[in-house]
Design a protein around this motif. Structure first.
Motif, PDB file in Angstrom:
ATOM      1  N   SER A   1       0.727  -0.945   0.497  1.00  0.00           N
ATOM      2  CA  SER A   1       0.053   0.538  -0.753  1.00  0.00           C
ATOM      3  C   SER A   1       0.637   1.754   0.339  1.00  0.00           C
ATOM      4  CB  SER A   1      -0.866   0.491   1.351  1.00  0.00           C
ATOM      5  OG  SER A   1      -0.666   0.396   2.161  1.00  0.00           O
ATOM      6  N   MET A   2       0.534   2.617  -0.744  1.00  0.00           N
ATOM      7  CA  MET A   2       0.907   3.834  -0.607  1.00  0.00           C
ATOM      8  C   MET A   2      -0.071   4.384  -0.233  1.00  0.00           C
ATOM      9  SD  MET A   2       3.820   3.179  -3.023  1.00  0.00           S
ATOM     10  CE  MET A   2       4.515   5.242  -3.560  1.00  0.00           C
ATOM     11  N   ASP A   3      -0.061   5.456   0.058  1.00  0.00           N
ATOM     12  CA  ASP A   3      -0.886   7.221   0.026  1.00  0.00           C
ATOM     13  C   ASP A   3      -0.073   8.375  -0.566  1.00  0.00           C
ATOM     14  OD1 ASP A   3      -1.756   6.844   3.581  1.00  0.00           O
ATOM     15  OD2 ASP A   3      -2.345   5.746   1.382  1.00  0.00           O
ATOM     16  N   CYS A   4      -0.669   8.933  -1.406  1.00  0.00           N
ATOM     17  CA  CYS A   4      -0.197  10.365  -2.078  1.00  0.00           C
ATOM     18  C   CYS A   4      -1.073  11.316  -1.610  1.00  0.00           C
ATOM     19  CB  CYS A   4       0.416   9.578  -3.165  1.00  0.00           C
ATOM     20  SG  CYS A   4       0.183  11.122  -4.597  1.00  0.00           S
ATOM     21  N   ALA A   5      -0.819  12.464  -1.608  1.00  0.00           N
ATOM     22  CA  ALA A   5      -1.623  13.557  -1.841  1.00  0.00           C
ATOM     23  C   ALA A   5      -1.954  14.114  -2.874  1.00  0.00           C
ATOM     24  CB  ALA A   5      -0.578  15.077  -0.880  1.00  0.00           C
ATOM     25  N   GLU A   6      -3.180  14.233  -3.326  1.00  0.00           N
ATOM     26  CA  GLU A   6      -3.366  15.056  -5.083  1.00  0.00           C
ATOM     27  C   GLU A   6      -3.062  15.681  -4.456  1.00  0.00           C
ATOM     28  OE1 GLU A   6      -7.703  16.676  -3.331  1.00  0.00           O
ATOM     29  OE2 GLU A   6      -8.335  16.134  -5.986  1.00  0.00           O
ATOM     30  N   GLY A   7      -2.824  15.690  -6.730  1.00  0.00           N
ATOM     31  CA  GLY A   7      -2.384  16.980  -7.397  1.00  0.00           C
ATOM     32  C   GLY A   7      -0.268  16.142  -7.051  1.00  0.00           C
ATOM     33  N   ARG A   8       0.032  15.981  -6.185  1.00  0.00           N
ATOM     34  CA  ARG A   8       1.242  15.258  -6.287  1.00  0.00           C
ATOM     35  C   ARG A   8       1.584  14.172  -7.023  1.00  0.00           C
ATOM     36  NH1 ARG A   8       3.548  17.814  -1.768  1.00  0.00           N
ATOM     37  NH2 ARG A   8       5.402  17.660  -2.703  1.00  0.00           N
ATOM     38  N   ALA A   9       2.739  13.796  -7.493  1.00  0.00           N
ATOM     39  CA  ALA A   9       3.038  12.838  -8.454  1.00  0.00           C
ATOM     40  C   ALA A   9       3.297  11.458  -7.508  1.00  0.00           C
ATOM     41  CB  ALA A   9       4.521  12.586  -9.129  1.00  0.00           C
ATOM     42  N   ALA A  10       2.495   9.923  -8.118  1.00  0.00           N
ATOM     43  CA  ALA A  10       2.195   8.986  -6.938  1.00  0.00           C
ATOM     44  C   ALA A  10       3.352   8.339  -7.777  1.00  0.00           C
ATOM     45  CB  ALA A  10       1.156   8.582  -7.143  1.00  0.00           C
ATOM     46  N   ASN A  11       4.252   8.041  -7.472  1.00  0.00           N
ATOM     47  CA  ASN A  11       6.016   6.955  -7.743  1.00  0.00           C
ATOM     48  C   ASN A  11       5.788   5.742  -6.999  1.00  0.00           C
ATOM     49  OD1 ASN A  11       7.243   9.176  -9.286  1.00  0.00           O
ATOM     50  ND2 ASN A  11       6.813  10.236  -7.204  1.00  0.00           N
ATOM     51  N   LEU A  12       4.870   4.898  -8.397  1.00  0.00           N
ATOM     52  CA  LEU A  12       5.146   3.186  -7.645  1.00  0.00           C
ATOM     53  C   LEU A  12       5.666   2.786  -7.690  1.00  0.00           C
ATOM     54  CD1 LEU A  12       1.709   4.408  -8.273  1.00  0.00           C
ATOM     55  CD2 LEU A  12       1.142   2.651  -7.259  1.00  0.00           C
ATOM     56  N   PRO A  13       6.896   1.883  -7.164  1.00  0.00           N
ATOM     57  CA  PRO A  13       7.977   0.678  -7.367  1.00  0.00           C
ATOM     58  C   PRO A  13       7.474  -0.827  -7.867  1.00  0.00           C
ATOM     59  CG  PRO A  13       7.726   1.456  -5.099  1.00  0.00           C
ATOM     60  CD  PRO A  13       7.108   1.870  -5.491  1.00  0.00           C
ATOM     61  N   CYS A  14       8.304  -1.335  -8.509  1.00  0.00           N
ATOM     62  CA  CYS A  14       7.957  -2.633  -8.749  1.00  0.00           C
ATOM     63  C   CYS A  14       9.646  -3.206  -9.218  1.00  0.00           C
ATOM     64  CB  CYS A  14       7.184  -2.983  -9.839  1.00  0.00           C
ATOM     65  SG  CYS A  14       7.405  -4.513 -10.572  1.00  0.00           S
ATOM     66  N   ASN A  15       9.898  -4.608  -8.284  1.00  0.00           N
ATOM     67  CA  ASN A  15      11.152  -5.136  -8.119  1.00  0.00           C
ATOM     68  C   ASN A  15      11.172  -6.028  -9.271  1.00  0.00           C
ATOM     69  OD1 ASN A  15      13.184  -2.935  -6.890  1.00  0.00           O
ATOM     70  ND2 ASN A  15      12.147  -3.902  -5.012  1.00  0.00           N
ATOM     71  N   HIS A  16      11.441  -6.980 -10.265  1.00  0.00           N
ATOM     72  CA  HIS A  16      11.483  -8.347 -10.719  1.00  0.00           C
ATOM     73  C   HIS A  16      12.861  -8.270 -11.285  1.00  0.00           C
ATOM     74  CE1 HIS A  16      11.489  -4.019 -13.804  1.00  0.00           C
ATOM     75  NE2 HIS A  16       9.975  -4.083 -13.285  1.00  0.00           N
ATOM     76  N   SER A  17      13.605  -8.822 -10.266  1.00  0.00           N
ATOM     77  CA  SER A  17      14.654  -9.066 -10.432  1.00  0.00           C
ATOM     78  C   SER A  17      15.085 -10.158 -11.503  1.00  0.00           C
ATOM     79  CB  SER A  17      15.274  -9.109  -8.609  1.00  0.00           C
ATOM     80  OG  SER A  17      14.669 -10.162  -8.453  1.00  0.00           O
ATOM     81  N   THR A  18      14.140 -10.931 -11.195  1.00  0.00           N
ATOM     82  CA  THR A  18      14.681 -12.375 -12.347  1.00  0.00           C
ATOM     83  C   THR A  18      13.731 -11.968 -14.110  1.00  0.00           C
ATOM     84  OG1 THR A  18      12.558 -13.659 -11.427  1.00  0.00           O
ATOM     85  CG2 THR A  18      14.853 -13.402 -10.666  1.00  0.00           C
ATOM     86  N   ILE A  19      13.606 -10.091 -13.937  1.00  0.00           N
ATOM     87  CA  ILE A  19      13.358 -10.148 -15.341  1.00  0.00           C
ATOM     88  C   ILE A  19      14.482 -10.770 -16.480  1.00  0.00           C
ATOM     89  CG2 ILE A  19      14.180  -8.174 -15.606  1.00  0.00           C
ATOM     90  CD1 ILE A  19      11.442  -7.012 -17.314  1.00  0.00           C
ATOM     91  N   SER A  20      13.420 -11.766 -18.139  1.00  0.00           N
ATOM     92  CA  SER A  20      14.032 -12.355 -18.694  1.00  0.00           C
ATOM     93  C   SER A  20      14.562 -10.788 -19.955  1.00  0.00           C
ATOM     94  CB  SER A  20      14.303 -13.388 -18.930  1.00  0.00           C
ATOM     95  OG  SER A  20      14.278 -14.623 -18.148  1.00  0.00           O
ATOM     96  N   GLY A  21      15.556 -10.923 -20.757  1.00  0.00           N
ATOM     97  CA  GLY A  21      15.603 -10.583 -21.713  1.00  0.00           C
ATOM     98  C   GLY A  21      14.694  -9.544 -22.846  1.00  0.00           C
TER      99      GLY A  21
END
Lengths: 111, 117
Positions: free
Chosen positions: A9-29
């Protein structure tokens, strides 16, 4: 398909940028990174996808690290209607075309 | 983007009866459609892949005789929940992808809320 890890979960203030991270360390080419979101009691909505380069559309920007082991979805000016569960999915193209969903990040935009 | 439509959006049925859910691709032909199920506060779980003109492919643990899938045309797939029970109450969602080279996105229907009483 590679497994992804997102904060629950994450919170973000209205009008601000929301930055949502994702890790995918085993991703293939050849695996793409997709982002979808699901507003309560609706079907998932496509946001954006990319392979290596950063991408931008009318909804969001997708930043993929150079090693492709992680990515960030950016909503530049979050609104209350952006409150939803955001899913990061990595997959090979044409592998039966299925999308396997993880648990996603529940984003709450606060007035 | 392409449009995928589901019908009905909400259905209530009695235990032991069967319910049919339709999934249509409105502006493109889809040789493959997908069916998902989502329980409250959980993620989407892929149930099966619906292939036009051939048998569906079911994910492990999904009963093919209970969840009948028919994909008789390039724009329509149906999911029939047979002999429904309260534990089948869930949010069912279909998706389809436009044909073409790899990397393109899938589009999802608005979902069907099934309540078995």
């Amino acid at each position: 398909d590679a497994k992804t890890t997102q904060p629950p979960s994450m919170d973000c203030a209205e009008g601000r940028a929301a930055n949502l991270p994702c890790n995918h360390s085993t991703i293939s080419g050849n695996e793409y990174v997709y982002w979808y979101r699901q507003i309560h009691s609706q079907g998932p909505q496509y946001i954006i996808h990319g392979l290596k380069n950063n991408e931008t559309n009318e909804m969001a920007s997708l930043i993929i690290t150079e090693d492709r082991k992680s990515s960030t979805l950016i909503l530049p000016h979050a609104t209350l209607r952006d409150t939803a569960v955001y899913y990061c999915i990595v997959r090979f193209p044409n592998t039966g075309n299925q999308f396997y969903f993880g648990t996603g990040t529940s984003l709450t935009v606060i007035p | 983007g392409a449009v995928v439509s589901q019908h009905p959006s909400r259905v209530i049925c009695k235990s032991g009866t069967s319910v049919k859910i339709e999934c249509r691709s409105l502006d493109f032909q889809a040789t493959t459609m997908f069916w998902y199920r989502q329980f409250p506060k959980q993620s989407l779980m892929l149930m099966a892949t619906s292939n036009e003109g051939s048998k569906a492919t079911y994910e492990q643990g999904v009963e093919k005789d209970k969840f009948l899938i028919n994909h008789a045309s390039l724009t329509l797939s149906t999911l029939t929940v047979t002999s429904a029970h309260p534990e089948d109450s869930s949010f069912y969602i279909c998706s389809a992808r436009e044909p073409g080279p790899g990397g393109t996105e899938a589009f999802f229907g608005q979902g069907t809320r099934l309540t078995v009483v």
